[in-house]
Design a protein around this motif. Structure first.
Motif, short mmCIF file in Angstrom:
data_model
loop_
_atom_site.label_atom_id
_atom_site.label_comp_id
_atom_site.label_asym_id
_atom_site.label_seq_id
_atom_site.Cartn_x
_atom_site.Cartn_y
_atom_site.Cartn_z
N ASN A 70 3.35 -12.56 -14.32
CA ASN A 70 2.66 -12.26 -13.06
C ASN A 70 1.28 -12.89 -13.00
O ASN A 70 0.80 -13.27 -11.93
CB ASN A 70 2.56 -10.74 -12.85
CG ASN A 70 3.81 -10.14 -12.26
OD1 ASN A 70 4.05 -10.25 -11.06
ND2 ASN A 70 4.62 -9.49 -13.09
N GLY A 71 0.65 -13.01 -14.17
CA GLY A 71 -0.67 -13.62 -14.22
C GLY A 71 -0.66 -15.10 -13.88
O GLY A 71 -1.70 -15.67 -13.55
N LYS A 72 0.52 -15.73 -13.96
CA LYS A 72 0.64 -17.16 -13.64
C LYS A 72 0.91 -17.41 -12.16
O LYS A 72 0.94 -18.57 -11.72
CB LYS A 72 1.76 -17.79 -14.48
CG LYS A 72 1.50 -17.77 -15.97
CD LYS A 72 2.68 -18.34 -16.76
CE LYS A 72 2.43 -18.29 -18.25
NZ LYS A 72 3.60 -18.79 -19.03
N ILE A 102 3.64 -2.81 -10.07
CA ILE A 102 4.38 -3.44 -11.18
C ILE A 102 4.13 -2.70 -12.48
O ILE A 102 5.05 -2.42 -13.25
CB ILE A 102 4.00 -4.92 -11.29
CG1 ILE A 102 4.54 -5.68 -10.08
CG2 ILE A 102 4.51 -5.53 -12.59
CD1 ILE A 102 4.01 -7.09 -9.95
N ASN A 103 2.88 -2.39 -12.74
CA ASN A 103 2.54 -1.66 -13.97
C ASN A 103 3.20 -0.28 -14.00
O ASN A 103 3.69 0.16 -15.05
CB ASN A 103 1.02 -1.50 -14.09
CG ASN A 103 0.33 -2.80 -14.43
OD1 ASN A 103 0.90 -3.66 -15.11
ND2 ASN A 103 -0.89 -2.98 -13.96
N LYS A 104 3.24 0.38 -12.86
CA LYS A 104 3.89 1.68 -12.80
C LYS A 104 5.37 1.56 -13.08
O LYS A 104 5.96 2.39 -13.80
CB LYS A 104 3.65 2.32 -11.43
CG LYS A 104 4.19 3.74 -11.34
CD LYS A 104 3.80 4.41 -10.03
CE LYS A 104 4.31 5.84 -9.98
NZ LYS A 104 3.92 6.52 -8.71
N TYR A 105 5.99 0.50 -12.54
CA TYR A 105 7.42 0.29 -12.77
C TYR A 105 7.69 0.02 -14.25
O TYR A 105 8.63 0.58 -14.82
CB TYR A 105 7.91 -0.88 -11.92
CG TYR A 105 9.35 -1.24 -12.18
CD1 TYR A 105 10.39 -0.49 -11.66
CD2 TYR A 105 9.67 -2.34 -12.98
CE1 TYR A 105 11.71 -0.81 -11.91
CE2 TYR A 105 10.99 -2.67 -13.25
CZ TYR A 105 12.00 -1.91 -12.71
OH TYR A 105 13.31 -2.23 -12.98
N ALA A 165 -8.02 -4.98 -1.85
CA ALA A 165 -7.24 -4.38 -2.93
C ALA A 165 -5.77 -4.77 -2.87
O ALA A 165 -4.97 -4.27 -3.68
CB ALA A 165 -7.37 -2.85 -2.87
N PHE A 166 -5.39 -5.67 -1.97
CA PHE A 166 -3.98 -6.01 -1.74
C PHE A 166 -3.28 -6.44 -3.02
O PHE A 166 -2.24 -5.89 -3.40
CB PHE A 166 -3.88 -7.12 -0.69
CG PHE A 166 -2.48 -7.57 -0.40
CD1 PHE A 166 -1.68 -6.88 0.49
CD2 PHE A 166 -1.96 -8.70 -1.02
CE1 PHE A 166 -0.39 -7.29 0.77
CE2 PHE A 166 -0.67 -9.13 -0.75
CZ PHE A 166 0.12 -8.43 0.14
N TYR A 167 -3.84 -7.39 -3.74
CA TYR A 167 -3.18 -7.93 -4.93
C TYR A 167 -3.27 -6.97 -6.11
O TYR A 167 -2.37 -6.93 -6.96
CB TYR A 167 -3.75 -9.30 -5.29
CG TYR A 167 -3.39 -10.33 -4.26
CD1 TYR A 167 -2.10 -10.88 -4.22
CD2 TYR A 167 -4.29 -10.74 -3.28
CE1 TYR A 167 -1.74 -11.80 -3.25
CE2 TYR A 167 -3.94 -11.66 -2.31
CZ TYR A 167 -2.66 -12.19 -2.29
OH TYR A 167 -2.30 -13.10 -1.33
N GLN A 168 -4.32 -6.17 -6.16
CA GLN A 168 -4.41 -5.15 -7.20
C GLN A 168 -3.36 -4.06 -6.95
O GLN A 168 -2.75 -3.55 -7.91
CB GLN A 168 -5.80 -4.53 -7.23
CG GLN A 168 -6.00 -3.51 -8.35
CD GLN A 168 -5.72 -4.09 -9.72
OE1 GLN A 168 -6.24 -5.15 -10.07
NE2 GLN A 168 -4.89 -3.41 -10.51
N TYR A 211 0.79 -1.22 0.00
CA TYR A 211 0.00 0.00 0.00
C TYR A 211 0.84 1.28 0.00
O TYR A 211 0.29 2.37 -0.18
CB TYR A 211 -0.96 0.00 1.19
CG TYR A 211 -2.07 -1.02 1.05
CD1 TYR A 211 -3.29 -0.68 0.46
CD2 TYR A 211 -1.89 -2.32 1.47
CE1 TYR A 211 -4.30 -1.62 0.31
CE2 TYR A 211 -2.89 -3.28 1.33
CZ TYR A 211 -4.09 -2.92 0.75
OH TYR A 211 -5.09 -3.86 0.60
N SER A 212 2.15 1.15 0.21
CA SER A 212 3.01 2.33 0.12
C SER A 212 3.11 2.78 -1.33
O SER A 212 2.87 2.00 -2.26
CB SER A 212 4.41 2.01 0.65
OG SER A 212 4.38 1.72 2.03
#
Length: 419
Positions: free
Chosen positions: A183-185, A158-161, A149-152, A128-129
């Motif tokens: 990541n989807g796996k 990751i998407n931001k990176y 919302a933890f996994y989102q 959440y940071s």
């Protein structure tokens, strides 16, 4: 075959009886014990009475607390951890001070309420940071409703990176899709358990493997060059099997020694580390200790992959040293060249303008030994129009060059002209 086995045993004994080999083994054991000592001495927790606990007692308490929460890291378990934190901070008698950043618990309250959830709470804080910093007080701003919302949140980071601007080059659309698919796996919810032992073990693997690679290089440096130095090459190469079976025996002995030393070193480190920390957490997702790792592996699978990559890299270093040994007449020159090749890349900084340079740098032998950390990185290689993740490329390159160098070594000694 019987003669070859006999010659192999003879050459293996020659390697094992060298003082440099014995000293090298002692150094490996000493490094492993030192790393274990540093890990244990660095463990600190707060007891329920508010007093600091360190060393073995701290490990025992942390293991007990974390293993109590073992299971799926799902919405319910995350919400429960958030709720326990908020309940503790709502009691005024538990508070030490309140600042603009957040709420600080007293030592006694921390030991009684917060210490039990420290591993899960750390993962929540990471998730959440914001992407650019770790916010210890972020849990003060959460509610149990945020748990879903933890996994989102993890995927958002990751998407931001992947969409950041990098001076050495940005990720292409295909690379982004590749890592998103990886990541989807990953199985979610994560499997959670106490995993500090495995985390410390894999963190220390890199140094132990590097030292082991150095000892391997040191020990096999005299396999051929030692014969030149002593003048025995004239006798060996004029004998019946000197240009055939004996060379094969030297290569086999070097392989057996390197394999035995490598896995013996890894086994020693693993046993002393897990005997203290315990084996809990081997089946947990690697994301428990490498939160943004894109690899759909458990901690134990990552450990095995790291050990395998390190082993192949050590074989590459062995094969390079043997090639130097077959072509150089002084063992000192062999050692010098091998050490420079092994250690020099460690001091080469990553490029700030070229991703290609960094990718090539990571394929140098000493960089290959960094097996654990590659599973935290989002690095890949384009091979025949296919994208392949960095660890698998490192293993394939190391194996390819190992197999390529050995025939050159064989022929270099076979065709050596005795002066």
């Amino acid at each position: 075959m019987r003669l070859l086995n006999l010659l192999t045993r003879f050459e293996l004994r020659k390697i094992l009886r060298r003082k440099s080999t014995l000293v090298g083994i002692i150094i490996i054991l000493a490094v492993a014990v030192f790393l274990e000592f540093m890990s244990v001495s660095g463990e600190n927790v707060v007891g329920e009475d508010g007093n600091d606990i360190s060393g073995l007692s701290a490990i025992s308490l942390s293991r007990q607390n974390a293993h109590r929460l073992a299971g799926e890291l799902n919405t319910e378990s995350i919400a429960a951890a958030i709720d326990r934190h908020l309940l503790a901070t709502k009691k005024t008698e538990n508070l030490n001070k309140t600042t603009e950043e957040g709420i600080s618990l007293s030592n006694k309250a921390y030991g009684k309420y917060e210490q039990k959830d420290v591993e899960i709470n750390n993962l929540i804080r990471i998730a959440y940071s914001s992407s650019d910093k770790y916010d210890y007080y972020i849990m003060d701003k959460l509610s149990t409703h945020d748990a879903s919302a933890f996994y989102q949140k993890r995927m958002d980071k990751i998407n931001k990176y992947l969409n950041m601007e990098f001076s050495y080059g940005n990720y292409s659309t295909d690379e982004k899709d590749y890592f998103k698919a990886m990541n989807g796996k990953i199985n979610v919810p994560f499997k959670f358990d106490y995993s500090s032992g495995w985390m410390n073990l894999m963190r220390d693997l890199d140094l132990v493997i590097l030292v082991t690679a150095f000892v391997i290089s040191l020990s096999v440096s005299r396999v051929f060059a030692g014969e030149y130095q002593s003048g025995a090459d004239s006798i060996i190469l004029s004998s019946r099997y000197g240009r055939s079976k004996l060379i094969s025996a030297k290569l086999r002995a070097s392989f057996l020694f390197s394999t035995g030393l490598y896995f013996g070193s890894i086994l020693f480190l693993t046993v002393i580390m897990l005997s203290v920390y315990g084996q809990y957490g081997s089946g947990s997702n690697i994301q428990i200790i490498l939160f943004q790792s894109p690899y759909p592996l458990t901690i134990f699978q990552t450990y095995l992959a790291s050990v395998l990559i390190g082993y192949i890299a050590c074989l590459l270093i062995m094969s390079i040293t043997l090639l130097f040994s077959a072509r150089m007449k002084s063992p000192f020159s062999v050692i010098l060249c091998s050490v420079v090749l092994l250690l020099a890349p460690l001091f080469i900084p990553d490029s700030k303008s070229s991703r290609l340079f960094n990718n090539l740098l990571n394929l140098l032998p000493s960089k290959m030994l960094d097996g654990y950390s590659v599973f935290a990185r989002y690095e890949s290689y384009h091979v025949f129009n296919r994208i392949i993740a960095e660890p698998w490329v490192i293993g394939a390159v190391a194996l390819t060059f190992t197999l390529a160098f050995l025939p050159f070594t064989y022929h270099s000694f076979k065709h050596h002209q005795v002066v």
